[in-house]
Scaffold this motif. Structure first.
Motif, short mmCIF file in Angstrom:
data_model
loop_
_atom_site.label_atom_id
_atom_site.label_comp_id
_atom_site.label_asym_id
_atom_site.label_seq_id
_atom_site.Cartn_x
_atom_site.Cartn_y
_atom_site.Cartn_z
N LEU A 75 46.66 43.75 91.60
CA LEU A 75 47.68 43.60 90.56
C LEU A 75 47.64 44.88 89.74
CD1 LEU A 75 47.31 40.00 89.17
CD2 LEU A 75 49.17 40.96 90.53
N LEU A 120 58.05 47.70 86.06
CA LEU A 120 58.03 46.41 86.72
C LEU A 120 59.25 46.26 87.61
CD1 LEU A 120 56.95 43.79 84.01
CD2 LEU A 120 55.58 45.40 85.29
N ASP A 130 53.02 45.66 88.11
CA ASP A 130 53.27 44.22 88.29
C ASP A 130 53.40 43.46 86.99
OD1 ASP A 130 53.16 44.27 91.13
OD2 ASP A 130 50.99 44.62 90.94
N ARG A 188 56.59 40.96 87.16
CA ARG A 188 57.65 40.94 88.17
C ARG A 188 57.75 39.52 88.66
NH1 ARG A 188 57.30 43.22 93.05
NH2 ARG A 188 55.03 43.37 93.11
N ILE A 215 55.68 38.04 91.58
CA ILE A 215 54.23 37.98 91.54
C ILE A 215 53.75 37.28 90.28
CG2 ILE A 215 53.72 40.16 90.35
CD1 ILE A 215 52.03 40.75 92.98
#
Ligand SMILES: *[C@@H]1O[C@H](CO)[C@@H](O)[C@H](O)[C@H]1NC(C)=O
Ligand SMILES: *[C@@H]1O[C@H](CO)[C@@H](O)[C@H](O)[C@H]1NC(C)=O
Ligand SMILES: *[C@@H]1O[C@H](CO)[C@@H](O)[C@H](O)[C@H]1NC(C)=O
Ligand SMILES: *[C@@H]1O[C@H](CO)[C@@H](O)[C@H](O)[C@H]1NC(C)=O
Ligand SMILES: *[C@@H]1O[C@H](CO)[C@@H](O)[C@H](O)[C@H]1NC(C)=O
Ligand SMILES: *[C@@H]1O[C@H](CO)[C@@H](O)[C@H](O)[C@H]1NC(C)=O
Length: 658
Positions: A25, A68, A74, A289, A292
């Motif tokens: 991440l 992002l 992320d 995002r 995720i």
């Protein structure tokens, strides 16, 4: 079980749950003067400890948000105001996963209440009463939409065209209340601030020191507003609920004389379970995002256990937010999330004046337009007035025309464009200046120290080199010579300069070389045509020319120079500058033909004073919130900084001054 094994298990769970991949991440962290040290210490450590989370470094929070969307990061932490801005971009596919609560039990960061004395029974009672207000300046989580929320709801705003928007607001307040204490700055410019305070004295009359009305006043700030009420000075106070509850714990204060005043015009006793609040501030949030988001939510929630060192490190890294990440009930879109905070979104629907007083800001490229749009969003959610609109034209010249034709109010011009802009009936209303004088363009007419020339007039008929054609130095010389020789210069600038000097080399002529008299390039060697201060200096150094028109800043940077009195030493030789008039050789100063800011905000020459002032104040406030200084630990937006790694978009990387 060692970390790696656990990590592997976590990843396999993640994969089973159908997440896209088991990759790291990437958290986007914002580097600022306050956070840089922490980032440089902790990010490498984070990378070493785990392959779960790694850092991506952005230069402001909006930059992180864009990362992002671009998929290069992320998740990141945003202030709720930033989330409002994000919601304006529907294509931004991000979700809110966690709240960074300082106190895990507190759903809201804070809530605002209006507390009134017995004298206020109804909404119509407010008129002519005395107001206790914490102040208008933006400080940490106290932003304009919060400081002005109450007045925006209960007072009809004026739109008097002979006053700035700010003055209209202050004037309505002044006429709605008998007296008030609203201490601390009202405007970003102190002269204008003093003027307003002298015009609307009753808004400082309740203060402990009415003449000062300073932020140090006893009745300024969160606590001050409550004191102002309880000292029997005011009838209504605009305060935070948590502060009020704390305050009324004091047994010496007779609660029975005070009530909450509700948005629906009713009252509720202090101490009741359900105080009525006007506006609610959300906590900072983690946004991710959307693809995720679930994984981010889980990772953040696990932080509070700090089972692993990497979790502690990540926690420290987010220390600005003193985090206790709390899962939002469900992962939500920014808009849905913000709906849950009464008043917060509606604070952004403020009444506007007609005709519109938006600042029409001309931009000349797609990149400028994008940066302008973010500035527009940032300024709006942080309550800067007037709001701005970005007007895109296809090139810079079209922007000058737009300002000339009143289709735009302002454009940010480069120094070399100013000369033409002024000829076209435009004027500078602000300048971007560097922090140090050495960074300013300083244009001089340079000659050898022991030459016989005493003033600019003396170099007539000699040989000269110009660093550029139509640049700041050229324009400065042309302006001065036209002035000195009054009306003798009727022809074009190029012809006039050609007449003045016997031979010259003007660098940067480019295609214009076909149009200009040939003695403007008779000294040039073929290979050196581009605009170049170094080359212009070399003309003088080598003895090819007797005077060179150069920018001392560039010479200092590219070649190196030292100044002592009026002697400038460059490459081991001594030089001197020429002044417009004869000067004593012993005169201890350098004569500048001109100096130039890094850029200038230009407007129509006939812009009214009120309009100029209101644009100036708004720009100054942008400078305070998004410039070299900013509110809080990291900037939401950087006015002068890179825009997605591109430099000098709209503004160079510098400070704005008049
Ligand atoms: C991270 O690991 C590298 C090599 O394994 C090492 O050189 C570096 O000092 C480590 N950094 C930290 C902050 O632990
Ligand atoms: C600039 O744009 C205007 C209007 O779009 C156009 O007419 C003009 O030719 C352009 N100028 C240059 C130098 O490209
Ligand atoms: C500004 O106003 C003056 C006086 O009314 C007028 O002569 C001038 O042309 C105006 N300037 C521009 C650029 O329109
Ligand atoms: C022209 O010269 C006069 C005095 O010599 C000065 O006051 C004026 O500002 C100059 N104008 C420009 C445009 O430099
Ligand atoms: C200016 O000219 C010098 C040689 O005189 C050259 O080295 C330098 O690269 C040039 N600079 C620019 C910006 O063209
Ligand atoms: C230059 O000298 C003339 C008269 O000698 C004077 O009127 C003018 O103001 C001077 N200009 C400057 C810039 O000192």
């Amino acid at each position: 079980m060692d970390i790696r094994c656990f990590v592997w298990m976590l990843f396999s769970t993640v994969c089973l749950c159908g997440f896209a991949s088991g990759e790291n991440l990437r958290i986007c962290v914002v580097e600022s003067v306050h956070t840089a040290k922490r980032i440089h210490r902790l990010c490498p450590k984070l990378g070493n400890l785990t392959n779960q989370v790694e850092c991506v470094v952005g230069n402001d929070r909006f930059n992180c948000l864009r990362r992002l969307t671009a998929g290069t990061a992320d998740f990141t932490v945003l202030e709720p105001e930033d989330v409002v801005a994000a919601a304006a971009y529907r294509e931004y596919n991000v979700l809110v996963t966690n709240e960074m609560r300082l106190f895990p039990q507190e759903k809201y960061r804070f809530q605002m209440v209006a507390i009134v004395r017995d004298s206020v029974q109804h909404l119509w009672d407010i008129r002519g009463k005395r107001l206790c207000h914490p102040g208008f300046e933006t400080l940490d989580d106290w932003t304009k939409p919060f400081s002005t929320y109450l007045e925006n709801r209960i007072i009809v705003k004026d739109c008097d065209p002979s006053k700035t928007l700010l003055e209209n607001r202050i004037a309505s307040l002044s006429s709605s209340f008998e007296m008030a204490c609203i201490a601390g700055p009202w405007a970003a410019d102190s002269a204008f601030d003093s003027l307003l305070k002298s015009r609307y004295k009753n808004l400082c009359a309740l203060c402990d020191n009415p003449a000062g009305c300073y932020s140090s006043d006893k009745y300024h700030g969160r606590e001050g507003a409550l004191l102002c009420l309880s000292d029997n000075v005011g009838d209504i106070a605009w305060v935070r609920l948590d502060d009020a509850l704390e305050f009324f714990k004091n047994e010496n204060i007779d609660k029975s004389h005070f009530n909450y005043f509700c948005p629906d015009g009713t009252r509720r006793p202090i101490g009741m379970q359900n105080p009525c609040t006007w506006i609610t501030k959300p906590w900072p949030v983690v946004v991710a995002r959307s693809q995720i988001a679930e994984k981010v939510g889980q990772t953040m929630s696990a932080l509070k256990e700090s089972k692993f060192e990497w979790q502690t490190v990540l926690g420290e890294l987010m220390e600005s937010y003193r985090p206790t990440p709390v899962n939002t009930d469900i992962i939500e879109t920014p808009e849905d999330y913000l709906q849950k905070f009464p008043g917060f979104l509606s604070a952004n629907s403020r009444a506007s004046c007609r005709p519109s007083r938006r600042i029409q800001w001309c931009v000349a490229s797609n990149l400028e337009e994008r940066k302008c749009r973010w500035l527009r969003e940032a300024s709006f959610v942080y309550g800067i007035e007037p709001a701005i609109s970005c007007i895109q034209e296809s090139n810079r010249s079209a922007c000058f025309s737009a300002v000339k034709d009143h289709r735009a109010d302002i454009f940010v011009a480069r120094p070399e464009e100013l000369f033409d802009a002024k000829k076209r009936g435009l004027k500078e209303i602000m300048q971007a200046l560097p922090k140090k004088n050495e960074e300013l363009s300083r244009i001089v007419a340079l000659v050898k120290y022991n030459s016989l020339f005493r003033s600019l007039r003396d170099v007539k008929g000699t040989k000269a080199c110009f660093a550029g054609y139509g640049n700041v130095g050229w324009n400065a010389f042309v302006t001065i010579m036209r002035n000195i020789s009054s009306n003798q210069w009727s022809c074009s600038d190029a012809k006039a300069v050609a007449k003045f000097f016997k031979h010259s080399c003007v660098f940067g002529l480019g295609d214009k070389i076909r149009e200009v008299p040939n003695n403007l390039y008779s000294l040039c060697t073929r290979e050196s045509q581009a605009e170049n201060d170094t080359s212009a200096f070399d003309c003088l150094y080598s003895g090819k020319a007797e005077v060179a028109f150069v920018d001392l800043k560039v010479i200092g940077k590219k070649i190196g120079s030292s100044v002592s009195g009026n002697v400038i030493s460059i490459k081991g030789a001594k030089y001197r500058t020429l002044c417009q008039n004869n000067t004593n050789i012993n005169d201890e100063r350098i004569c500048l033909l001109t100096w130039a800011p890094l850029s200038s905000v230009i407007a129509h020459e006939n812009i009214t004073d009120v309009r100029r002032q209101e644009i100036y104040l708004a720009l100054l406030e942008m400078d305070q919130l998004f410039g070299q200084t900013f509110n809080g630990q990291t900037p939401a937006f950087s006015l002068y900084g890179n825009y997605d790694s591109m430099q000098n978009i709209v503004f160079p990387v510098r400070i704005l001054k008049v």
